[in-house]
Design a protein around this motif. Structure first.
Motif, mmCIF file in Angstrom:
data_model
loop_
_atom_site.group_PDB
_atom_site.id
_atom_site.type_symbol
_atom_site.label_atom_id
_atom_site.label_comp_id
_atom_site.label_asym_id
_atom_site.label_seq_id
_atom_site.Cartn_x
_atom_site.Cartn_y
_atom_site.Cartn_z
ATOM 1 N N THR A 105 -10.511 37.978 31.075
ATOM 2 C CA THR A 105 -10.440 36.552 31.396
ATOM 3 C C THR A 105 -9.157 36.303 32.173
ATOM 4 O OG1 THR A 105 -11.641 35.949 29.397
ATOM 5 C CG2 THR A 105 -10.358 34.213 30.444
ATOM 6 N N TYR B 21 -7.337 40.710 28.121
ATOM 7 C CA TYR B 21 -8.297 41.809 28.192
ATOM 8 C C TYR B 21 -8.578 42.311 26.785
ATOM 9 C CZ TYR B 21 -10.469 46.250 29.305
ATOM 10 O OH TYR B 21 -11.339 47.314 29.364
ATOM 11 N N SER C 44 -14.055 34.588 33.952
ATOM 12 C CA SER C 44 -14.279 35.573 32.899
ATOM 13 C C SER C 44 -15.379 36.518 33.341
ATOM 14 C CB SER C 44 -14.707 34.899 31.596
ATOM 15 O OG SER C 44 -13.662 34.107 31.084
ATOM 16 N N GLN C 45 -15.135 37.789 33.098
ATOM 17 C CA GLN C 45 -16.154 38.784 33.393
ATOM 18 C C GLN C 45 -16.011 39.905 32.376
ATOM 19 O OE1 GLN C 45 -16.252 40.148 37.416
ATOM 20 N NE2 GLN C 45 -18.022 41.457 37.072
ATOM 21 N N GLN D 69 -6.833 33.215 34.394
ATOM 22 C CA GLN D 69 -6.650 31.814 34.768
ATOM 23 C C GLN D 69 -5.396 31.708 35.613
ATOM 24 O OE1 GLN D 69 -7.185 28.633 31.925
ATOM 25 N NE2 GLN D 69 -5.520 27.472 32.861
ATOM 26 N N GLN E 39 -10.368 29.425 36.576
ATOM 27 C CA GLN E 39 -10.548 30.332 35.447
ATOM 28 C C GLN E 39 -11.784 31.173 35.716
ATOM 29 O OE1 GLN E 39 -11.111 28.518 31.595
ATOM 30 N NE2 GLN E 39 -10.536 30.380 30.543
#
Length: 179
Positions: free
Chosen positions: A16, A62, A11-12, A18, A9
């Motif tokens: 996100t 998003y 996130s930035q 996965q 996973q």
């Protein structure tokens, strides 16, 4: 049945992701009472069944802005099915159904097949008010094994936070059931 799952996973910012890799091994082995089953059931069947599957699932979310979050995903699975069966039966008279003799005959039925499941979805989570959210989207599924089928499935769902302790859900979803 044995299975293993490995997931990553990330996130930035507003994105996100996965992704999971899945493997599953299932087997069944049955050994009968060769004499008792033939005498009392008319058949004594030794069976071995196996299913080995590998799959990939990947989902993304998003956050477009404060009221919209887009989601999308893919699921791919490939199975290999094996069935090995040997049956001991007594020969019977085709007219009367009575046994012809007491010597069992072996009938072997060994087969295998592959199964594929492919799925895609896209969804928008739209916050209409602070306490009211609508989720709408579409999912496509395709299945191939002993037969083949596909389906496009629309869906819409409402989530209303009526009070701090009460949430109401209402919606419509069409689900795909492989043939």
């Amino acid at each position: 049945t044995q299975y293993g799952i490995v997931s990553l996973q990330h996130s930035q910012g507003d994105l996100t992701l996965q992704t999971s890799l899945i493997s599953r091994y299932s087997s069944l082995s049955f050994t009968p009472d060769p004499i008792g089953d033939v005498l009392y059931n008319g058949i004594s069947q030794q069976a071995y069944k196996r299913d080995v599957a590998y799959a990939l699932q990947s989902d993304a979310a998003y956050r477009v802005n404060g009221t919209h979050t887009l989601r999308a995903g893919v699921y791919l699975q490939r199975d290999r099915l094996t069935s090995d069966t040997t049956s001991q039966v007594l020969r019977t008279d085709p007219v009367t159904g009575a046994p012809i003799n007491d010597v069992p005959v072996s009938i072997t039925d060994d087969s295998g097949n592959s199964q594929t499941i492919e799925s895609l979805y896209v969804q928008d989570e739209w916050k209409l008010k602070q306490n009211l959210v609508v989720n709408y989207g579409v999912r496509f599924d395709h299945y191939t094994a002993f037969s083949s089928a596909s389906q496009l499935s629309p869906r819409v769902n409402f989530v209303w936070l009526a009070t701090d302790n009460t949430t109401l859900h209402a919606g419509y979803s069409r689900y795909f059931s492989p043939p």
